[in-house]
Design a protein around this motif. Structure first.
Motif, PDB file in Angstrom:
ATOM      1  N   LYS A 122      -6.902   2.495  -3.540  1.00 17.81           N
ATOM      2  CA  LYS A 122      -5.696   2.051  -3.790  1.00 17.81           C
ATOM      3  C   LYS A 122      -4.552   1.262  -2.919  1.00 17.81           C
ATOM      4  CE  LYS A 122      -4.493   6.946  -5.075  1.00 17.81           C
ATOM      5  NZ  LYS A 122      -4.126   8.415  -4.839  1.00 17.81           N
ATOM      6  N   ALA A 123      -5.706   1.277  -2.233  1.00 19.11           N
ATOM      7  CA  ALA A 123      -4.805   0.335  -0.568  1.00 19.11           C
ATOM      8  C   ALA A 123      -5.078  -1.155  -1.010  1.00 19.11           C
ATOM      9  CB  ALA A 123      -5.426   0.646   0.701  1.00 19.11           C
ATOM     10  N   VAL A 124      -5.938  -1.646  -1.394  1.00 21.17           N
ATOM     11  CA  VAL A 124      -6.208  -2.408  -2.004  1.00 21.17           C
ATOM     12  C   VAL A 124      -5.749  -3.384  -3.373  1.00 21.17           C
ATOM     13  CG1 VAL A 124      -8.043  -4.260  -2.922  1.00 21.17           C
ATOM     14  CG2 VAL A 124      -8.439  -3.014  -1.376  1.00 21.17           C
ATOM     15  N   PHE A 128      -1.618  -6.219  -3.582  1.00 21.27           N
ATOM     16  CA  PHE A 128      -0.788  -7.303  -3.872  1.00 21.27           C
ATOM     17  C   PHE A 128       0.554  -7.566  -4.399  1.00 21.27           C
ATOM     18  CE2 PHE A 128      -5.149  -7.551  -5.151  1.00 21.27           C
ATOM     19  CZ  PHE A 128      -6.004  -8.964  -5.559  1.00 21.27           C
ATOM     20  N   TYR A 129       0.473  -5.825  -4.006  1.00 21.49           N
ATOM     21  CA  TYR A 129       3.016  -5.616  -4.395  1.00 21.49           C
ATOM     22  C   TYR A 129       2.611  -5.764  -2.978  1.00 21.49           C
ATOM     23  CZ  TYR A 129       7.405  -3.460  -3.790  1.00 21.49           C
ATOM     24  OH  TYR A 129       7.970  -3.507  -3.572  1.00 21.49           O
ATOM     25  N   PHE A 130       2.475  -5.829  -2.223  1.00 21.62           N
ATOM     26  CA  PHE A 130       3.205  -6.674  -0.177  1.00 21.62           C
ATOM     27  C   PHE A 130       3.449  -8.017   0.159  1.00 21.62           C
ATOM     28  CE2 PHE A 130       2.155  -2.181   0.832  1.00 21.62           C
ATOM     29  CZ  PHE A 130       2.622  -2.332   1.051  1.00 21.62           C
ATOM     30  N   LEU A 213      -5.104   4.997 -12.025  1.00 18.40           N
ATOM     31  CA  LEU A 213      -5.020   4.942 -10.699  1.00 18.40           C
ATOM     32  C   LEU A 213      -3.196   4.411 -11.147  1.00 18.40           C
ATOM     33  CD1 LEU A 213      -5.695   4.113  -8.024  1.00 18.40           C
ATOM     34  CD2 LEU A 213      -6.562   2.436  -8.909  1.00 18.40           C
ATOM     35  N   SER A 214      -2.920   4.666 -10.313  1.00 12.04           N
ATOM     36  CA  SER A 214      -1.376   4.674  -9.694  1.00 12.04           C
ATOM     37  C   SER A 214      -0.966   4.374  -8.645  1.00 12.04           C
ATOM     38  CB  SER A 214      -0.432   6.037 -10.401  1.00 12.04           C
ATOM     39  OG  SER A 214       1.014   4.798  -9.848  1.00 12.04           O
ATOM     40  N   ASN A 226      -1.236  -0.200 -13.438  1.00 17.51           N
ATOM     41  CA  ASN A 226      -0.672  -0.662 -12.469  1.00 17.51           C
ATOM     42  C   ASN A 226      -1.858  -1.733 -12.208  1.00 17.51           C
ATOM     43  OD1 ASN A 226       0.666   1.830  -9.852  1.00 17.51           O
ATOM     44  ND2 ASN A 226       1.126   1.272 -12.581  1.00 17.51           N
ATOM     45  N   ILE A 227      -3.378  -1.938 -12.921  1.00 13.89           N
ATOM     46  CA  ILE A 227      -3.707  -3.206 -12.147  1.00 13.89           C
ATOM     47  C   ILE A 227      -3.270  -4.203 -12.872  1.00 13.89           C
ATOM     48  CG2 ILE A 227      -5.846  -2.515 -13.311  1.00 13.89           C
ATOM     49  CD1 ILE A 227      -7.358  -3.636 -11.701  1.00 13.89           C
ATOM     50  N   LEU A 228      -3.326  -3.974 -14.602  1.00  9.95           N
ATOM     51  CA  LEU A 228      -2.233  -4.707 -15.451  1.00  9.95           C
ATOM     52  C   LEU A 228      -1.190  -5.541 -14.601  1.00  9.95           C
ATOM     53  CD1 LEU A 228      -4.428  -3.452 -18.761  1.00  9.95           C
ATOM     54  CD2 LEU A 228      -4.771  -5.786 -16.726  1.00  9.95           C
TER      55      LEU A 228
END
Length: 310
Positions: A122-124, A128-130, A213-214, A226-228
């Motif tokens: 989840k952290a990895v 990308f959002y950050f 995975l959210s 979320n990955i997409l």
């Protein structure tokens, strides 16, 4: 008096246990996040040691759960380092442990469990959002790392190195979105290529996992993994980096000089797209080909996007 002495004794025990759990020997190297129960489990002991055995104990060192033999000493062809290996793959009990080698010390704590890498995964992905460039990071999603929007990149100049007859130097184009690079506020097509390829490949290899995975981004809860969602945020920027007149792809979007150690919203220097190149064009082509295939089932969420990548 008895209460005070008892309290002192209790605090001493607690502090000793905390120190024991947090102070590990750098000579014992292993995956500090942890291991799946049925997966291989190895630790590497560096430096010369006469020890022949190791043990896996509770984090406080009081209970031994597993003992094993160290491998024979091995030398490196490329350095003076010598090592021994501790293989505890046969130990599968879930919990938190340390590995101890007599005369060497104790490892940092590690876990064994079915979902041991869930937080890391989840952290990895959330990372990308950050590094999204032109949108504010809201406290609801970014927590203490919330910040204003960075570079809008809606008025980017064509650099002389990228000038053409139809887009001479100084032409203004819009190229918002995308991720900042690892160590600066520029945005690179080639660097994006390997990252986008990795994310898309991960989704294709493990679609069922990523569908569940959210990671808590603004798009969470929509009909898209979320990955997409995260990949699409960067993909839309990549599409703006192609010159529609000749099909060439700009290498990067950049300042003339790197920004200093400031927040992204504080930077006001002009931004440029620079010289087109073969590497950028090839990476762009590979990413858009994957995107066209992978995003096709999500046409309702991203109307026309998959087709625009062909």
């Amino acid at each position: 008096m008895i209460f005070r002495n008892g309290l002192v004794l209790l605090l001493t025990i607690l502090l000793t246990n905390i120190a024991y759990a947090q102070t590990g020997s750098a000579r014992i190297q292993l995956n500090q996040v942890g291991f799946y129960p049925a997966a291989p489990k190895l630790a590497v002991v560096t430096g010369t040691t006469g020890a022949t055995q190791f043990s896996v104990t509770s984090a406080d060192g009081r209970t031994t759960f597993y003992t094993g033999k160290l491998s024979s000493e091995k030398s490196s062809k490329y350095s003076s380092t010598v090592t021994k290996t501790a293989d505890f793959s046969a130990f599968k009990k879930s919990g938190t442990y340390v590995l101890t080698v007599p005369g060497v010390g104790t490892s940092y704590p590690f876990a064994i469990g079915a979902g041991v890498h869930a937080d890391a995964a989840k952290a990895v992905l959330k990372a990308f959002y950050f590094i999204r460039s032109d949108m504010p990071l809201e406290a609801a999603y970014a927590g203490k790392w919330a910040r204003p929007a960075g570079h809008p990149d809606t008025a980017v100049l064509v650099h002389p190195s990228a000038a053409t007859n139809l887009r001479p130097a100084g032409t203004i184009i819009s190229s918002p979105g995308g991720w900042y690079d690892a160590g600066d506020y520029n945005k690179y097509i080639v660097n994006s290529g390997i990252t986008m390829g990795t994310l898309f490949a991960a989704y294709e290899d493990f679609p069922q996992y990523f569908k569940t995975l959210s990671v808590g981004i603004p798009e969470s809860g929509n009909a898209v993994p979320n990955i997409l969602d995260e990949a699409v945020y960067n993909l839309r920027w990549m599409l703006t980096m192609q010159d529609g007149a000749d099909g060439g792809v700009y290498h990067k979007l950049t300042n003339a000089s790197f920004d200093g150690m400031v927040m992204p919203g504080a930077t006001k220097e002009p931004r440029y797209v620079v010289q087109k190149g073969t590497a950028a064009a090839l990476d762009f082509t590979a990413v858009t080909a994957m995107a066209a295939r992978i995003l096709k089932p999500y046409a309702q969420s991203f109307p026309g996007l998959a087709d625009s990548c062909l």
